[in-house]
Design an enzyme around this catalytic site. Structure first.
Site, PDB file in Angstrom:
ATOM      1  N   ASN A 144      -4.111  -4.575  -0.892  1.00 58.83           N
ATOM      2  CA  ASN A 144      -3.627  -5.075  -2.187  1.00 58.83           C
ATOM      3  C   ASN A 144      -4.184  -6.489  -2.346  1.00 58.83           C
ATOM      4  OD1 ASN A 144      -2.164  -6.089  -4.330  1.00 58.83           O
ATOM      5  ND2 ASN A 144      -0.166  -5.948  -3.314  1.00 58.83           N
ATOM      6  N   LYS A 156      -3.927  -8.457  -4.808  1.00 54.59           N
ATOM      7  CA  LYS A 156      -3.058  -9.308  -5.646  1.00 54.59           C
ATOM      8  C   LYS A 156      -3.896 -10.093  -6.667  1.00 54.59           C
ATOM      9  CE  LYS A 156       0.437  -9.237  -2.085  1.00 54.59           C
ATOM     10  NZ  LYS A 156       1.514  -9.918  -1.388  1.00 54.59           N
ATOM     11  N   HIS A 205       6.101  -2.947  -6.486  1.00 58.93           N
ATOM     12  CA  HIS A 205       5.854  -3.980  -5.481  1.00 58.93           C
ATOM     13  C   HIS A 205       6.946  -5.052  -5.581  1.00 58.93           C
ATOM     14  CE1 HIS A 205       4.079  -7.342  -3.350  1.00 58.93           C
ATOM     15  NE2 HIS A 205       3.388  -6.426  -2.686  1.00 58.93           N
ATOM     16  N   GLU A 236       6.867  -8.133  -5.592  1.00 59.62           N
ATOM     17  CA  GLU A 236       6.587  -9.230  -6.535  1.00 59.62           C
ATOM     18  C   GLU A 236       6.873  -8.787  -7.973  1.00 59.62           C
ATOM     19  OE1 GLU A 236       2.692  -9.967  -4.923  1.00 59.62           O
ATOM     20  OE2 GLU A 236       3.701 -10.587  -3.083  1.00 59.62           O
ATOM     21  N   GLU A 280       8.209  -2.282   2.475  1.00 64.70           N
ATOM     22  CA  GLU A 280       7.807  -3.681   2.597  1.00 64.70           C
ATOM     23  C   GLU A 280       9.043  -4.577   2.548  1.00 64.70           C
ATOM     24  OE1 GLU A 280       3.392  -4.135   1.277  1.00 64.70           O
ATOM     25  OE2 GLU A 280       4.693  -4.471  -0.429  1.00 64.70           O
ATOM     26  N   GLY A 324       3.795 -11.974   3.127  1.00 65.78           N
ATOM     27  CA  GLY A 324       3.089 -13.243   2.990  1.00 65.78           C
ATOM     28  C   GLY A 324       3.728 -14.380   3.773  1.00 65.78           C
ATOM     29  N   SER A 341       2.856  -8.827   6.195  1.00 62.77           N
ATOM     30  CA  SER A 341       2.163  -9.564   7.264  1.00 62.77           C
ATOM     31  C   SER A 341       1.523  -8.653   8.308  1.00 62.77           C
ATOM     32  CB  SER A 341       3.109 -10.583   7.912  1.00 62.77           C
ATOM     33  OG  SER A 341       3.526 -11.535   6.948  1.00 62.77           O
TER      34      SER A 341
HETATM   35  P1  PGA Z   1       1.062  -9.474   3.087  1.00 59.66           P
HETATM   36  O1  PGA Z   1       1.391  -8.689   1.737  1.00 59.66           O
HETATM   37  O2  PGA Z   1       0.245  -8.553   3.958  1.00 59.66           O
HETATM   38  O3  PGA Z   1       0.291 -10.683   2.662  1.00 59.66           O
HETATM   39  O4  PGA Z   1       2.378  -9.820   3.726  1.00 59.66           O
HETATM   40  C1  PGA Z   1       1.714  -7.322   1.747  1.00 59.66           C
HETATM   41  C2  PGA Z   1       1.997  -6.844   0.349  1.00 59.66           C
HETATM   42  O5  PGA Z   1       2.607  -7.591  -0.432  1.00 59.66           O
HETATM   43  O6  PGA Z   1       1.643  -5.704  -0.017  1.00 59.66           O
END
Ligand code: PGA
Length: 249
Positions: free
Chosen positions: A9, A11, A94, A96, A166, A172, A212
């Site tokens: 992803n 983003k 997601h 976010e 997740e 992140g 992560s």
């Molecule tokens: P990350 O994000 O690997 O940077 O933690 C994962 C995601 O949001 O899909």
């Protein structure tokens, strides 16, 4: 035996030129990869990346889409427009989208059904906040998001659905759920799917872990019985970190 599915992803990162360079590197370096792969660039780079993935083993994904097919929805992108660009799968729900843009389970469910109705694959993201985990409610939150996200989805469409667990506190942040903690939630999500769709469907559905994921923790996570792949954010932005995850043994 379930296949492994590794998705990147990207983003809100990368200009078209940067996206093209990464896509070309991944096509070359994953060509002998044995798992299922997807990258999800920003909407603005889909038209650039799509042709570069043609004939490769990497699917073209989008990071979101509107709940309506078309119409007066300023700033939104429709399923018809995504299909026109050759998009094969879409990430929905997601964290976010849920927490920064207040998307609720009802809206996400509409998007899931619309995407499936138009023949796209879906990655449905679920996951708890830190406060929900600390209150002992991680499984309950994931259950609700799974049940409501899949409401009205027919069993015949389920093979085109992947669930991504997740935990929001792991995205992140550099904090990863331990493989054991993640696997316990994956197992509970699989039980929810069994209750809704039967044990065969539950055995077959792919459940990715996200939050992560890095080259040095990917193999331990995916060694777990119920972890069938990864949805990768930060480490998906460079071939140097995404390829070792995607080629994990
Ligand atoms: P990350 O994000 O690997 O940077 O933690 C994962 C995601 O949001 O899909």
């Amino acid at each position: 035996m379930r296949n492994y599915y590794i998705a990147g992803n990207w983003k809100m990162h990368k200009t078209r030129g940067e996206a093209a360079a990464l896509a070309q590197a991944l096509v070359a370096q994953l060509k002998n990869g044995k798992h299922k792969y997807l990258v999800a660039p920003s909407f603005t780079a889909l038209e650039t990346v799509g042709p570069l993935l043609k004939g490769s083993n990497i699917l073209l994904g989008a990071q979101n889409m509107a709940a309506a097919e078309q119409g007066a929805h300023t700033g939104e992108v429709s399923v018809l427009q995504l299909k026109d660009l050759g998009v094969q799968a879409v990430i929905l729900g997601h964290s976010e989208r849920r927490h920064t843009y207040q998307e609720d389970d009802g809206l996400i469910n509409k998007k899931v059904k619309l995407a499936l109705q138009h023949g796209l694959e879906v990655i449905l993201c679920v996951g708890e906040l830190l406060s929900e985990r600390e209150a002992g409610n991680a499984e309950g939150v994931c259950e609700t998001q799974t049940v409501q996200g899949l409401a009205g989805v027919a069993v015949a469409d389920l093979p085109r659905v992947t669930i991504a667990y997740e935990p929001v506190w792991a995205i992140g942040t550099g904090k990863t759920a331990t493989p054991e903690d993640a696997d316990a939630i994956h197992a509970s999500i699989r039980q929810v799917v069994a209750r809704l769709y039967g044990t065969d469907a539950a055995q077959q559905i792919l459940i990715q872990y996200g939050g992560s994921v890095k080259p040095d923790n990917a193999a331990q996570l995916m060694a777990k019985e119920h972890i069938d792949g990864a949805l990768v954010g930060g480490a998906a932005l460079s071939a140097d970190t995404f390829v070792p995850i995607a080629l994990f043994k």
